[in-house]
Design an enzyme around this catalytic site. Structure first.
Site, short mmCIF file in Angstrom:
data_model
loop_
_atom_site.label_atom_id
_atom_site.label_comp_id
_atom_site.label_asym_id
_atom_site.label_seq_id
_atom_site.Cartn_x
_atom_site.Cartn_y
_atom_site.Cartn_z
N ASP A 1 0.85 -1.19 0.00
CA ASP A 1 0.00 0.00 0.00
C ASP A 1 0.89 1.23 0.00
O ASP A 1 1.90 1.27 0.69
CB ASP A 1 -0.93 0.02 1.23
CG ASP A 1 -2.17 0.90 1.02
OD1 ASP A 1 -2.00 2.03 0.52
OD2 ASP A 1 -3.28 0.45 1.34
N CYS B 1 -15.56 4.83 -1.77
CA CYS B 1 -16.07 4.89 -0.40
C CYS B 1 -16.12 6.33 0.09
O CYS B 1 -16.97 6.70 0.89
CB CYS B 1 -15.19 4.06 0.53
SG CYS B 1 -15.32 2.30 0.25
N CYS C 1 -12.43 -12.71 -17.10
CA CYS C 1 -13.46 -13.61 -17.60
C CYS C 1 -14.83 -13.11 -17.15
O CYS C 1 -15.81 -13.14 -17.90
CB CYS C 1 -13.27 -15.02 -17.06
SG CYS C 1 -11.77 -15.82 -17.62
N ARG D 1 -13.16 2.05 10.04
CA ARG D 1 -13.26 0.71 9.48
C ARG D 1 -11.92 -0.01 9.34
O ARG D 1 -11.90 -1.23 9.22
CB ARG D 1 -13.93 0.78 8.10
CG ARG D 1 -13.13 1.54 7.06
CD ARG D 1 -13.95 1.76 5.80
NE ARG D 1 -13.17 2.31 4.70
CZ ARG D 1 -12.79 3.58 4.57
NH1 ARG D 1 -13.10 4.44 5.51
NH2 ARG D 1 -12.11 3.97 3.53
N CYS E 1 -21.86 22.53 -3.69
CA CYS E 1 -21.89 21.10 -3.33
C CYS E 1 -20.67 20.82 -2.46
O CYS E 1 -20.09 21.74 -1.90
CB CYS E 1 -21.93 20.23 -4.57
SG CYS E 1 -20.45 20.33 -5.57
N SER F 1 -10.15 9.65 8.38
CA SER F 1 -11.36 9.09 7.79
C SER F 1 -11.25 7.57 7.57
O SER F 1 -12.20 6.94 7.15
CB SER F 1 -11.66 9.77 6.46
OG SER F 1 -10.61 9.53 5.54
N ASP G 1 -8.95 -0.74 -4.07
CA ASP G 1 -10.18 0.06 -4.11
C ASP G 1 -10.45 0.68 -5.47
O ASP G 1 -11.18 1.65 -5.57
CB ASP G 1 -10.13 1.15 -3.03
CG ASP G 1 -9.00 2.13 -3.28
OD1 ASP G 1 -8.24 1.94 -4.25
OD2 ASP G 1 -8.86 3.10 -2.51
#
Lengths: 112, 527
Positions: free
Chosen positions: B147, B281, B267, B158, B480, B154, B215
């Site tokens: 990674d 996410c 496939c 999880r 936004c 944030s 991800d």
């Protein structure tokens, strides 16, 4: 939009489910009970291609059709499952829909 | 010819490494066979009870034990022999793994296989944390961690291996610390960079199995391609919002062209989804236990594969024997039933990676002929409006300051985030018109457009019209989260004719609420 199809047309009841985010294109509802005409305009038995077209015309309210259909077929990244099996095991778009069938459209997820 | 040199060099390196490992395995197998042959020799002709014992032992006893046990039967145990007694695991390991070792599915044999296994985990996020934690707990000998990111606030809800005090630390180092504290017997190798076509072959080479916890689609295709080329089984999963998906691919990991091998990612998904259809996410949200569950399932599938694999013949593709046909597991937290298993296709006859016609090969990674980013399409930033249709956050702050109520008197501010985000925080005086609602408005003139709207949408539509027409001169600002959806919304308003043929100014706040926080009010919440 039931009024757009002639009353005389035979229909079959099937369930269609959307998951992986696709439900957002279908009024945020995952499971839809659909009465699908048993034959398409040319009189051929209704197949998955016809179902997809029908869903676009009569069930999908979101105008972003290209998030569901691209180049006349279900867009890449969506798996079509016929009675819990990949549609490629059943003849893909040519599969003739049967009464009581359960068809699931799954958008792939990428988060991790 | 010269351009083939690097490709050939890579291929040679890969083959040499594979050969080295095969030779090592062969030497080990020979040693074990010799040792047990010697023991049988010293035993002489076996009595029937001894034959029974031997049969029982051959049924599933590990070689190391077999030698020990038969030797113990052959001669009285002397104090010296007792001292020399060699157990395949340490005392602590027997205690540590006892609860899983006493199960038929694992046993000592399975435990030793896990200990000898090397598993690579691509991505140490919401999937990679639980997957690696459980594999470490189970006693997988070597865990490779890939990674390139650092731990962020944030992530913490999880990504359970990263603690609050490790924010800012490279994820692989944070995960390695967590793994070590769970099980110091695990050896961790960290790769502090993102996986790329250039480094994928060398990174994957030494591992027995790969777990895709990434991800994004580009990495998923890259990981799957490399697994097929190098013959590694792949456990892949993904999660978003309240749903997750899991597949065991390239299992059995037979060479490209062998139709008895398991299907690969290509496939199942020969073409990548359009880049703008992908929700991360960060944008869509995710529940911790949902992604955690998928990571735990990945660890489980990996354990199933690893404990079943014949350690000697694992390089030979024939050593793999899956008991179940390829399937996709779908988890949906808010549906009943929550789990579904879908039968998947077998290998695709024209697959670009695992068929006879494969175009993806070991050389294609290093030669640069595979551009995964391009294949999956880059996500381009939204740039729909011209400069005069956009207003920097600072300038909009001045507009609010000039207004009579220091809010939105004299202009209209429309926030197009979804209602749930609007409820977290918004600017005073703003009107919420969720983007999804706006999107479902049909273009003007579409037949039946009114009847297509549900009552909530109709209400919003009506309110918005009131707001926009209340004063033809009042400008309309659209905001936004990041400044992308707001541009699309401005376009849409103009298509719907809300700008009164260009008389009314409609534009957006550049950079959205993130820019507002950065440039105007650092106390505004960021989520």
């Amino acid at each position: 939009m039931a009024e757009t199809k002639p009353e005389t047309v035979d229909v079959m009841d099937i369930t269609v489910e959307f998951t992986g985010g696709l439900e957002m294109l279908f009024s945020n509802k995952r499971k839809h009970n659909i009465s699908l005409p048993s034959k398409d305009a040319s009189g051929a038995p209704a197949n998955i291609n016809f179902l997809v077209e029908y869903l676009c015309k009569h069930v999908m309210k979101d105008p972003r059709k290209d998030l569901f259909v691209l180049d006349d077929t279900v867009r890449p990244g969506i798996l079509v499952l016929i009675n819990e099996a990949d549609w490629e095991l059943e003849g893909e778009g040519e599969y003739a829909v049967q009464k009581g069938d359960n068809i699931i459209f799954v958008s792939t997820l990428h988060g991790g | 010819m010269a351009d083939r040199i690097p490709a050939l060099e890579t291929q040679i390196r890969l083959l040499e490494a594979r050969l080295r490992r095969l030779k090592g395995d062969l030497a080990e197998a020979r040693k074990t066979a010799e040792a047990s042959a010697q023991v049988y020799e010293t035993l002489g002709p076996l009595s029937s009870s001894e034959k029974d014992l031997k049969l029982a032992i051959d049924g599933g006893f590990p070689d190391a034990w077999r030698t020990e046990t038969l030797a113990a039967l052959a001669q009285p145990v002397s104090p010296e022999a007792k001292q020399k007694k060699h157990w395949p695991l340490s005392q602590e390991e027997y205690r540590r793994y006892g609860r899983q070792m006493i199960m038929r599915e694992v046993g000592l044999e399975g435990q030793l296989k896990l200990k000898r296994s090397r598993v690579l985990i691509v991505g140490l996020g919401g999937l990679g944390c639980p997957a690696s934690a459980y594999l470490a707990g189970a006693g997988v000998g070597t865990l490779g961690l890939v990674d390139g990111d650092v731990v962020e606030d944030s992530n913490l809800h999880r990504q359970i291996l990263h603690g609050t005090e490790r924010v800012g630390m490279p994820k692989v180092l944070s995960a390695a610390e967590g793994i070590k504290s769970i099980n110091p017997w695990v050896s961790c190798r960290t790769y502090e960079s993102h996986l790329s076509a250039e480094n994928v072959m060398e990174t994957f080479l030494d591992y027995d199995l790969v777990i895709d916890c990434s991800d994004n689609p580009a990495t998923r295709y890259l990981v799957s391609d490399a697994c097929v080329v190098l013959g590694k089984p792949l456990v892949t999963a993904s999660a978003l919002r309240t749903e997750g998906q899991l597949m065991v691919l390239n299992y059995p990991p037979r060479p490209p062209g062998d139709t008895t091998g398991g299907p690969c990612y290509r496939c199942v998904f020969p073409r990548p989804p359009p880049a703008d259809s992908i929700v991360t996410c960060g944008d869509g949200g995710v529940l911790g236990p949902v992604v955690g569950l998928m990571g735990v399932l990945q660890a489980l599938e990996a354990i199933k594969v690893l404990t079943k694999t014949d350690p000697i013949s694992k390089e030979a593709a024939d050593g793999w024997a899956p008991t179940e046909p390829p399937s996709l597991t779908i988890f949906s937290a808010y549906s009943a039933p929550q789990f579904r298993s879908i039968r998947l296709r077998s290998r695709r006859a024209k697959c670009a990676t695992c068929s006879v016609q494969a175009t993806v090969t070991a050389e294609s990674f290093t030669s640069g002929s595979l551009d995964y980013i391009q294949f999956c399409g880059a996500i381009h930033s939204v740039n729909l409006l011209s400069t005069w249709e956009r207003m920097p956050a600072r300038d909009y702050a001045a507009v609010r300051n000039r207004s009579a109520d220091k809010e939105t008197k004299g202009h209209v501010l429309i926030d197009v985030r979804e209602r749930v985000q609007f409820d977290i925080c918004h600017l005073d005086g703003s009107f919420n018109l969720p983007f999804s609602c706006l999107n479902s408005w049909p273009a003007p003139g579409t037949p039946g457009s009114e009847s297509n709207e549900d009552s909530e949408t109709q209400k919003l539509h009506h309110q918005l019209q009131q707001l926009i027409v209340r004063d033809p001169d009042e400008p309309v600002y659209v905001i936004c989260r990041l400044g992308n959806d707001s541009q699309i919304a401005v376009k849409k308003f103009k298509e719907l004719g809300f700008d009164n043929g260009g008389i009314k100014w409609i534009g957006d706040i550049t950079g959205g609420l993130r820019a507002w926080k950065k440039d105007v009010d650092d106390g505004f919440p960021e989520y």
